[in-house]
Design an enzyme around this catalytic site. Sequence first.
Site, mmCIF file in Angstrom:
data_model
loop_
_atom_site.group_PDB
_atom_site.id
_atom_site.type_symbol
_atom_site.label_atom_id
_atom_site.label_comp_id
_atom_site.label_asym_id
_atom_site.label_seq_id
_atom_site.Cartn_x
_atom_site.Cartn_y
_atom_site.Cartn_z
ATOM 1 N N GLY A 72 -4.440 -8.622 12.003
ATOM 2 C CA GLY A 72 -4.618 -8.685 10.554
ATOM 3 C C GLY A 72 -3.324 -8.579 9.769
ATOM 4 N N SER A 73 -3.047 -9.531 8.873
ATOM 5 C CA SER A 73 -1.742 -9.544 8.230
ATOM 6 C C SER A 73 -1.658 -10.627 7.161
ATOM 7 C CB SER A 73 -0.670 -9.773 9.284
ATOM 8 O OG SER A 73 -1.051 -10.837 10.128
ATOM 9 N N ARG A 74 -0.429 -10.831 6.667
ATOM 10 C CA ARG A 74 -0.179 -11.823 5.632
ATOM 11 C C ARG A 74 1.234 -12.379 5.820
ATOM 12 N NH1 ARG A 74 0.161 -9.367 -0.179
ATOM 13 N NH2 ARG A 74 2.254 -10.195 -0.465
#
Length: 216
Positions: free
Chosen positions: A185-187
């Site tokens: 999970g990240s950006r």
Amino acid sequence: MFHKEGHKIIVITFIVVIAAVLLVDRFVSLSWLQYLLFAVSGIFLYLILQFFRNPKRNLFSGDHAVVSPVDGKVVVIEEVFEKEYFKDKRLQVSVFMSPLNVHVTRYPIAGKIAFSKYHPGKYLVAWHPKASEENERTTVVIDSKSYGKVLYRQIAGALAKRIVNYAIEGEDVTQGSDSGFIKFGSRVDLFLPLDTNIKVELNQKVRGGESIIAQM
């Protein structure tokens, strides 16, 4: 095909799941509970395999276009002041990755790595406004002969506990090739020149190495 960053975790997961199945089969006598625990183990293995998948892509190649570095959804398109490297105004395009997205990071444009730096930090949720400045992150700048300098930033989210960055300063890189991985999970933020023609819209789903984010 699975990404090399997941090989160790996948092997460990297989061992844990097999051990769990054997233990359940031996010590749990209730049939419905056995089936439930078998199902939970199978789902856990499936999610791990899904997370580390690295599907083959028809990579876009173009000197005057920037492609998405990751799979996900466009959550930010705005003019901002980039403080770390450019120290001036840029167009920011941010792509959010859920745990179910492919988490391979790809070079958005071809060129030479002008800057690559890791920053330890917090683990705010990836869409938090301060995540770009306060979370664990890496900043990479690619100097393209035809496009100019493009900065992309891998940002850890609340579940991401490790960012892998392959970018080495001075190295020539190919658009769409593997530049790293972010676990769980990240950006990723892109910072582009103000005269860039943005080709995506908010909430649009994009694919790493294939979807065109912007053109000169």
